[in-house]
Design a protein around this motif. Sequence first.
Motif, PDB file in Angstrom:
ATOM      1  N   THR A  24       0.832  -1.200   0.000  1.00 40.05           N
ATOM      2  CA  THR A  24       0.000   0.000   0.000  1.00 40.05           C
ATOM      3  C   THR A  24       0.862   1.243   0.000  1.00 40.05           C
ATOM      4  OG1 THR A  24      -1.915   1.054   1.079  1.00 40.05           O
ATOM      5  CG2 THR A  24      -0.199   0.176   2.519  1.00 40.05           C
ATOM      6  N   THR A  64      -4.074   0.227  -2.328  1.00 41.41           N
ATOM      7  CA  THR A  64      -3.548  -1.066  -1.876  1.00 41.41           C
ATOM      8  C   THR A  64      -3.653  -2.032  -3.045  1.00 41.41           C
ATOM      9  OG1 THR A  64      -4.210  -0.698   0.420  1.00 41.41           O
ATOM     10  CG2 THR A  64      -3.811  -2.980  -0.256  1.00 41.41           C
ATOM     11  N   ASN A  94       2.566   1.469  -6.637  1.00 40.93           N
ATOM     12  CA  ASN A  94       2.190   0.216  -5.978  1.00 40.93           C
ATOM     13  C   ASN A  94       2.569  -1.003  -6.809  1.00 40.93           C
ATOM     14  OD1 ASN A  94       0.200   0.654  -3.422  1.00 40.93           O
ATOM     15  ND2 ASN A  94       0.067   2.364  -4.841  1.00 40.93           N
ATOM     16  N   SER A  99      -4.823   6.919  -1.617  1.00 37.69           N
ATOM     17  CA  SER A  99      -4.225   5.707  -1.056  1.00 37.69           C
ATOM     18  C   SER A  99      -4.652   4.504  -1.876  1.00 37.69           C
ATOM     19  CB  SER A  99      -4.632   5.505   0.411  1.00 37.69           C
ATOM     20  OG  SER A  99      -4.102   6.519   1.231  1.00 37.69           O
TER      21      SER A  99
END
Length: 358
Positions: free
Chosen positions: A48, A139, A74, A137
């Motif tokens: 993440t 992940t 990522n 953000s």
Amino acid sequence: MEFDLIHRYFKTPFGGLAQANPDTVLFGIGDDCATLRLAPDFHLFTSTDTLVEGVHFFSDDPPRVTGWKALASNLSDLAASGASPLGFTLNLSLPEIDENWLAGFSAGLLDIATRFNCPLVGGDTTSAGSNPLKTLSITVFGQAPASHLGFNRAHAKIGEEVWLSGTPGLARLGLLLEYQRRGRLEQLCKGHELPQVQALLAAMPAKLRQIAVSQLGMPVPRIELGLQLRGLASACLDLSDGLSGDLAHISGASEVSAILFQSSLESMWRKLWPEIDQQANAAGLLKVLLVQTLTGGDDFELCWTAHPNRHDAIQSLKVGLHCVGVIEPGSGIWLQSQGASRERVSSCSFNHFAEIQN
């Protein structure tokens, strides 16, 4: 409003990519949890990252570029682990609803997700409240055969070679060019460093400038290379915070020293800029480029160690791979000049709590 935005900019445009992966994405956007299925006898890999406006991207960056880079950082972690993408989740914290920005961001995100077959499977969109900055953000989830446990940073061994992909330092050049364009170069370059950097930027050919800016904004994660390095590399990581700082993570975890060859790093730059030796101050320009390689960040290239008997196999993988050093007993990162003298390199990495806002 929140669900309308999710449908318009994420669920609808990304739906086809999830549907194209029915064996792995069982349920995606729209349920409380996404359901992903691993291939038989595969392990799950996850990573993440968070990007903050004014720290990791400029406020006036094209949103399509921001969308690409958000996922690229990522996916680069998966590449450094030798894992293939399964899917990702996205959390957006926005100070206001800017549909033009959302449309561009979604398009850039979809571009890179499609290129690497990494479906969006869920996430969240919230108001940033009184915070005027966007926060992103992501992940990411990946998988690899159970026989492959990744490239642990503690697995570098004495006598192994140090390898790089691409040309680390390019993204830093892109950042310097962006600051110069904004008339703020002195904020990145202090004291005697400023005229040296100015001379470098003035000498750079137009093609190299374009490559550097592209590397900063739209890096291409080395997923394919990471998969090819299974069985060849020992320790591996992606270069997000500068070569000296990132390689120090391998050195520290493996309790060894890493010796970088100055001639090999300069040769790496000469391949990208073959006319540099025609410059009156070629040696000085190469020195400044070397500093960018050691301390720059955001390249998202791979750095790994491998036994010398893997040299030919690695070299045959593709153009743009460079053997630049060796692992020895000791500690820290060292730069060896052509005269065989060695100088300890400060392990300078990006500091999230010291870097100026852009």
